[in-house]
Scaffold this motif. Structure first.
Motif, mmCIF file in Angstrom:
data_model
loop_
_atom_site.group_PDB
_atom_site.id
_atom_site.type_symbol
_atom_site.label_atom_id
_atom_site.label_comp_id
_atom_site.label_asym_id
_atom_site.label_seq_id
_atom_site.Cartn_x
_atom_site.Cartn_y
_atom_site.Cartn_z
ATOM 1 N N LEU A 36 30.300 -8.225 16.732
ATOM 2 C CA LEU A 36 30.710 -9.529 17.246
ATOM 3 C C LEU A 36 31.316 -9.411 18.638
ATOM 4 C CD1 LEU A 36 32.238 -11.188 14.045
ATOM 5 C CD2 LEU A 36 30.024 -11.682 15.126
ATOM 6 N N HIS A 37 32.087 -8.366 18.873
ATOM 7 C CA HIS A 37 32.657 -8.145 20.208
ATOM 8 C C HIS A 37 31.544 -8.045 21.249
ATOM 9 C CE1 HIS A 37 35.029 -6.636 23.525
ATOM 10 N NE2 HIS A 37 34.255 -5.561 23.578
ATOM 11 N N THR A 38 30.531 -7.273 20.946
ATOM 12 C CA THR A 38 29.416 -7.107 21.874
ATOM 13 C C THR A 38 28.722 -8.444 22.138
ATOM 14 O OG1 THR A 38 29.058 -4.832 21.146
ATOM 15 C CG2 THR A 38 27.225 -5.914 22.249
ATOM 16 N N ILE A 39 28.601 -9.263 21.107
ATOM 17 C CA ILE A 39 27.933 -10.562 21.241
ATOM 18 C C ILE A 39 28.754 -11.530 22.089
ATOM 19 C CG2 ILE A 39 27.199 -12.620 19.975
ATOM 20 C CD1 ILE A 39 26.491 -10.675 17.635
ATOM 21 N N ILE A 40 30.038 -11.698 21.757
ATOM 22 C CA ILE A 40 30.810 -12.784 22.377
ATOM 23 C C ILE A 40 31.406 -12.419 23.732
ATOM 24 C CG2 ILE A 40 31.311 -13.774 20.117
ATOM 25 C CD1 ILE A 40 34.159 -12.777 20.324
ATOM 26 N N LYS A 41 31.422 -11.119 24.086
ATOM 27 C CA LYS A 41 31.979 -10.761 25.396
ATOM 28 C C LYS A 41 31.047 -11.154 26.533
ATOM 29 C CE LYS A 41 30.361 -5.963 25.931
ATOM 30 N NZ LYS A 41 30.807 -4.560 26.110
ATOM 31 N N SER A 42 29.791 -11.460 26.206
ATOM 32 C CA SER A 42 28.859 -11.968 27.211
ATOM 33 C C SER A 42 29.125 -13.457 27.390
ATOM 34 C CB SER A 42 27.420 -11.731 26.751
ATOM 35 O OG SER A 42 26.505 -12.270 27.678
ATOM 36 N N GLN A 43 29.809 -13.815 28.453
ATOM 37 C CA GLN A 43 30.230 -15.201 28.634
ATOM 38 C C GLN A 43 30.391 -15.541 30.110
ATOM 39 O OE1 GLN A 43 34.593 -14.285 27.168
ATOM 40 N NE2 GLN A 43 34.657 -16.177 28.335
ATOM 41 N N SER A 44 30.298 -16.815 30.399
ATOM 42 C CA SER A 44 30.689 -17.321 31.706
ATOM 43 C C SER A 44 32.188 -17.570 31.672
ATOM 44 C CB SER A 44 29.943 -18.617 32.027
ATOM 45 O OG SER A 44 28.548 -18.402 32.032
ATOM 46 N N LYS A 45 32.824 -17.571 32.832
ATOM 47 C CA LYS A 45 34.278 -17.751 32.889
ATOM 48 C C LYS A 45 34.622 -18.967 33.735
ATOM 49 C CE LYS A 45 35.420 -12.830 32.282
ATOM 50 N NZ LYS A 45 34.035 -12.323 32.149
ATOM 51 N N VAL A 46 35.736 -19.584 33.384
ATOM 52 C CA VAL A 46 36.259 -20.695 34.166
ATOM 53 C C VAL A 46 37.588 -20.266 34.783
ATOM 54 C CG1 VAL A 46 35.130 -22.456 32.768
ATOM 55 C CG2 VAL A 46 37.424 -21.698 32.157
ATOM 56 N N THR A 47 37.954 -20.901 35.874
ATOM 57 C CA THR A 47 39.250 -20.619 36.493
ATOM 58 C C THR A 47 40.331 -21.424 35.787
ATOM 59 O OG1 THR A 47 39.138 -22.430 38.098
ATOM 60 C CG2 THR A 47 38.073 -20.326 38.708
ATOM 61 N N TYR A 48 41.573 -21.091 36.072
ATOM 62 C CA TYR A 48 42.673 -21.802 35.430
ATOM 63 C C TYR A 48 42.703 -23.267 35.861
ATOM 64 C CZ TYR A 48 47.182 -22.127 33.015
ATOM 65 O OH TYR A 48 48.180 -22.445 32.139
ATOM 66 N N ASP A 49 42.335 -23.569 37.107
ATOM 67 C CA ASP A 49 42.261 -24.967 37.549
ATOM 68 C C ASP A 49 41.144 -25.712 36.832
ATOM 69 O OD1 ASP A 49 44.406 -24.885 39.280
ATOM 70 O OD2 ASP A 49 43.191 -24.401 41.054
ATOM 71 N N GLN A 50 40.035 -25.032 36.589
ATOM 72 C CA GLN A 50 38.909 -25.672 35.907
ATOM 73 C C GLN A 50 39.201 -25.973 34.438
ATOM 74 O OE1 GLN A 50 35.957 -22.690 36.810
ATOM 75 N NE2 GLN A 50 35.108 -23.846 38.534
ATOM 76 N N VAL A 51 40.207 -25.303 33.889
ATOM 77 C CA VAL A 51 40.571 -25.548 32.486
ATOM 78 C C VAL A 51 40.964 -26.999 32.260
ATOM 79 C CG1 VAL A 51 42.303 -25.026 30.710
ATOM 80 C CG2 VAL A 51 41.179 -23.165 31.949
ATOM 81 N N TRP A 52 41.636 -27.609 33.233
ATOM 82 C CA TRP A 52 42.082 -29.000 33.071
ATOM 83 C C TRP A 52 40.903 -29.896 32.673
ATOM 84 C CZ3 TRP A 52 46.957 -29.847 32.392
ATOM 85 C CH2 TRP A 52 47.943 -29.196 33.134
ATOM 86 N N ASN A 53 39.857 -29.896 33.495
ATOM 87 C CA ASN A 53 38.709 -30.772 33.226
ATOM 88 C C ASN A 53 37.942 -30.343 31.978
ATOM 89 O OD1 ASN A 53 39.090 -32.620 35.320
ATOM 90 N ND2 ASN A 53 37.982 -31.350 36.798
ATOM 91 N N ALA A 54 37.877 -29.039 31.731
ATOM 92 C CA ALA A 54 37.175 -28.569 30.539
ATOM 93 C C ALA A 54 37.846 -29.090 29.271
ATOM 94 C CB ALA A 54 37.121 -27.044 30.534
ATOM 95 N N LEU A 55 39.174 -29.057 29.233
ATOM 96 C CA LEU A 55 39.888 -29.513 28.041
ATOM 97 C C LEU A 55 39.712 -31.016 27.821
ATOM 98 C CD1 LEU A 55 43.260 -27.510 28.112
ATOM 99 C CD2 LEU A 55 41.155 -27.014 26.844
ATOM 100 N N LYS A 56 39.521 -31.757 28.899
ATOM 101 C CA LYS A 56 39.268 -33.193 28.754
ATOM 102 C C LYS A 56 37.943 -33.441 28.042
ATOM 103 C CE LYS A 56 41.903 -34.312 32.937
ATOM 104 N NZ LYS A 56 41.845 -34.805 34.339
ATOM 105 N N ASP A 57 37.081 -32.487 28.089
ATOM 106 C CA ASP A 57 35.783 -32.558 27.420
ATOM 107 C C ASP A 57 35.853 -31.953 26.015
ATOM 108 O OD1 ASP A 57 33.089 -32.756 26.843
ATOM 109 O OD2 ASP A 57 32.429 -31.407 28.435
ATOM 110 N N THR A 58 36.354 -30.723 25.906
ATOM 111 C CA THR A 58 36.363 -30.022 24.614
ATOM 112 C C THR A 58 37.259 -30.694 23.584
ATOM 113 O OG1 THR A 58 38.150 -28.540 25.338
ATOM 114 C CG2 THR A 58 35.893 -27.796 25.704
ATOM 115 N N ASP A 59 38.354 -31.301 24.030
ATOM 116 C CA ASP A 59 39.342 -31.863 23.104
ATOM 117 C C ASP A 59 39.411 -33.384 23.167
ATOM 118 O OD1 ASP A 59 41.345 -29.459 21.949
ATOM 119 O OD2 ASP A 59 40.198 -28.942 23.714
ATOM 120 N N GLU A 60 38.320 -33.991 23.577
ATOM 121 C CA GLU A 60 38.255 -35.446 23.660
ATOM 122 C C GLU A 60 38.464 -36.090 22.298
ATOM 123 O OE1 GLU A 60 35.233 -37.462 26.261
ATOM 124 O OE2 GLU A 60 34.447 -38.087 24.298
ATOM 125 N N ASP A 61 39.239 -37.159 22.285
ATOM 126 C CA ASP A 61 39.473 -37.919 21.052
ATOM 127 C C ASP A 61 38.171 -38.605 20.648
ATOM 128 O OD1 ASP A 61 40.225 -39.688 19.058
ATOM 129 O OD2 ASP A 61 41.952 -40.493 20.138
#
Length: 273
Positions: free
Chosen positions: A66-91
């Motif tokens: 599982l480590h080998t599988i999930i470590k392949s990922q794109s990354k977001v910056t800490y500033d980009q987290v704001w907008n991402a959370l508005k999407d991932t955690d939308e009511d």
């Protein structure tokens, strides 16, 4: 006068039939057991693709795969987290809002910030546990970052997770004491699966600490998070719901392109730990 015991003769054919019947009945529980085990195993649409190298494994071998599988990922910056959370955690009931993880409150997406009654970016795996801060990687991994009320986030701080304590103001159903935090029932499993995702994803091979769960609290800056026995209990108690599954899918489709395997296969928690 003594009682005479009479002997009844039974044909061999009947004895053989009775023995065969008894043998079948004795084996019946063994045939029922695999059915029950199969029912508790989740089938994911990604088993033939994303998880193909993990299917059939268990224990340390499963964790490594599982480590080998999930470590392949794109990354977001800490500033980009704001907008991402508005999407991932939308009511789901109000697209203008997000849901705060511990309080359960629906709050306007526009109220992100650092003031009282705003929501900010909660690191469920406390960033001081391993000292990764807000570095791109574990410090910005959306699989453990959630919106939370600023004041409640401060109360949680960097405490480990455990049962008990006093009620948390502003987060009904959550409790805390000097060294631990207990989230509300509806997200206990979410918290457990986020912590265990981090333990599999960050294994010490990418410049960050090897994150691991343990059965302690007061882990401080060590790269550990507890309490493992309680987290396992929470994962069973609160299986993945529609909100958590949607969140996993959005992160996979739009942002990091990796998945939290314990949402897709919650039975893997027990298999590894």
């Amino acid at each position: 006068m003594p009682v005479r015991r009479t002997t009844r003769w039974i044909p061999l054919s009947l004895l053989a039939a009775a023995a065969l019947t008894a043998g079948v009945l004795a084996q019946a529980p063994a045939t029922a057991s695999p059915t029950a085990a199969t029912a508790s195993t989740t089938v994911s649409p990604y088993d033939d693709t994303y998880y193909q190298n993990a299917i059939g494994k268990s224990g340390a071998e499963l964790k490594s795969a599982l480590h080998t599988i999930i470590k392949s990922q794109s990354k977001v910056t800490y500033d980009q987290v704001w907008n991402a959370l508005k999407d991932t955690d939308e009511d789901p009931a109000n697209s203008a809002n997000v849901i705060e993880v511990y309080s359960g409150k629906s709050i306007s997406k526009s109220l992100s910030g650092g003031d009282a009654h705003d929501w900010n970016r909660e690191h469920v795996w406390a960033k001081s546990h391993g000292d990764f801060g807000t570095a791109t990687g574990p410090g910005t991994d959306l699989h453990h970052l959630r919106p939370e009320d600023v004041t409640v986030n401060s109360i949680r701080g960097n405490k480990d997770f455990d049962n008990g304590g006093s009620a948390v103001s502003g987060a009904p159903g959550s409790y805390t004491d000097s060294d631990s935090f207990e989230p509300r029932n509806a997200v206990k499993g979410d918290v457990a699966r986020m912590i265990l995702y981090m333990a599999v994803r960050y294994d010490g091979d990418d410049g960050f600490a090897d994150l691991e769960p343990n059965d302690k609290v007061s882990n401080g800056s060590q790269p550990y998070m507890g309490r493992l026995s309680v987290l396992k209990q929470w994962s069973l108690q609160d299986p993945p719901d529609a909100f958590e599954k949607r969140r996993n899918q959005v992160i996979y489709d739009k942002y990091q392109h990796n998945r939290n395997p314990f949402i897709d296969h919650p039975e893997w928690v027990e298999s590894i730990w």
